[in-house]
Design an enzyme around this catalytic site. Structure first.
Site, PDB file in Angstrom:
ATOM      1  N   CYS A   1       0.835  -1.209   0.000  1.00  0.00           N
ATOM      2  CA  CYS A   1       0.000   0.000   0.000  1.00  0.00           C
ATOM      3  C   CYS A   1       0.868   1.256   0.000  1.00  0.00           C
ATOM      4  CB  CYS A   1      -0.926  -0.007   1.213  1.00  0.00           C
ATOM      5  SG  CYS A   1      -1.938   1.473   1.308  1.00  0.00           S
TER       6      CYS A   1
ATOM      7  N   CYS B   1      -0.388   4.079   2.191  1.00  0.00           N
ATOM      8  CA  CYS B   1      -0.169   3.909   3.638  1.00  0.00           C
ATOM      9  C   CYS B   1       1.294   4.151   4.005  1.00  0.00           C
ATOM     10  CB  CYS B   1      -0.492   2.493   4.092  1.00  0.00           C
ATOM     11  SG  CYS B   1      -1.874   1.747   3.296  1.00  0.00           S
ATOM     12  N   ASP B   2       2.195   3.628   3.199  1.00  0.00           N
ATOM     13  CA  ASP B   2       3.589   3.547   3.636  1.00  0.00           C
ATOM     14  C   ASP B   2       4.571   4.423   2.844  1.00  0.00           C
ATOM     15  OD1 ASP B   2       2.839   1.689   5.564  1.00  0.00           O
ATOM     16  OD2 ASP B   2       2.939   0.047   4.124  1.00  0.00           O
TER      17      ASP B   2
END
Ligand code: NDP
Length: 313
Positions: free
Chosen positions: A137, A140-141
């Site tokens: 992701c 997200c990261d």
């Protein structure tokens, strides 16, 4: 093992599950929801949602899922943490679902909204370094790799979208494409091709993610020349598609070869009376929040009509 009864049991808490819950709760069916592995579903790992009607300025994925949760709970959804671990769909109006291996829910109807999860390459090094530089992701990261070099594997729309997202944060993004062409739509391909800090390596297979307590590089092979090389990166992103979360239903529900639940055309009805499927668990084509929500509504209405027809509500 404790035992409980429910009229409508909803498995999964993405847009499909919550929309089913809103409709079922407003119909007085006292739905019980188990939120599953990822409460709020895939939108909780997205940032801007700009294509869900009703939000002219867009909304953050997690905020949208909070709104859906509050809306469903306002009408009395019994919302619980927990994961369905086994089912027995052999008794109509008494379908059994085991939650967390210690509770049995006997449900007149079951609405499956378990969604889909990211696929992985299946490399030992990928598993070992998951969360230590390996991610599925970018949204997200990606933040963790600001100003650094990263690689992303995949050639579909998701890979292109995530590569483009990463290019705004990272110094350089290397896309690893296993064939000599993209699968992504033309507009997404153009976007990555026209981004100066994205390098695209075609015919490139990932052999190993390198590093011990963090990613230091990736070892790749050119499928045409057979030549191996190492690319120095700090982050390794995987964007190769999704797998429906339907494994526990096999043996009861008809599915396609990938595991997507087959429903009767134009309905949410599975091959088992009283079991309905909605959202990404049964949709390998559209996979959008809005289509998931639409099929969640269908599942609640189908469940309500099934209960009425069977004299149970
Ligand atoms: P796709 O299934 O479309 O693409 C998966 C990609 O991963 C393919 O290019 C495939 O390669 C590659 N791949 C699969 N397995 C491996 C492997 N083991 N090693 C290397 N590469 C691998 O998935 P997406 O998640 O990209 O998209 C899913 C759907 O969602 C699509 O319909 C897409 O159009 C849609 N979508 C639309 C967006 C938009 O319009 N903004 C954004 C994101 C998704 P190969 O091509 O060789 O098979």
């Amino acid at each position: 093992m404790t035992q409980e009864h429910a009229e409508v049991l909803i498995l999964g808490s993405g847009p499909a599950g919550y929309t089913a819950a809103i409709y079922a709760a407003r119909a007085g069916l006292k739905p019980v929801m188990y939120q599953g592995m990822q409460p709020g579903g895939q939108l909780t790992i997205t940032n801007d949602v700009e294509n869900f009607p009703g939000y002219p300025d867009g909304i953050q994925g997690p905020a949208m899922m909070e709104d859906l949760r509050k809306q469903a709970e306002r009408f009395g959804l019994d919302n619980r943490f927990g994961l369905a671990t086994a089912v027995d769909f052999s008794t109509p109006l008494a379908h059994k679902v085991i939650i967390d291996e210690n509770k049995e829910i006997i449900a007149k109807t079951v609405i499956i909204a378990t969604g889909a999860s990211a696929k992985w390459l299946g490399l030992e090094s990928e598993t070992r370094l998951n969360g230590l530089g390996v991610s599925a992701c970018a949204v997200c990261d990606g933040f963790f790799y600001r100003g650094k070099e990263v690689a992303i594997v995949g050639a579909g729309d998701t890979a292109c979208e995530e590569a483009h997202y990463l290019s705004k944060l990272c110094k350089k993004v290397t896309m690893l494409v296993r064939r000599d062409e993209f699968r992504a739509s033309q507009i997404m391909q153009e976007r990555v091709k026209n981004t100066p800090n994205i390098e695209i390596l075609f015919n490139t297979e990932t052999l190993e993610v390198l590093g011990s307590d963090g990613v230091t590089g990736v070892r790749v092979k050119n499928n045409v020349s057979g030549e191996e090389s190492v690319i120095d990166v700090h982050g390794f992103f995987v964007a190769i598609g999704h797998q429906p979360n339907t494994g526990i239903f096999s043996g009861y529900l008809n599915m396609d070869e990938t595991g997507y639940i087959l429903v009767e055309k134009g309905t949410s009805k599975t091959n088992v009376p009283g079991v309905f499927a909605c959202g990404d668990a049964q949709d390998n084509v559209y996979r959008q929040a809005i289509t998931a929500a639409g099929t969640g509504c269908m599942a609640a209405l189908d469940a309500e009509r099934y209960l009425a027809a069977s004299g149970s509500h």
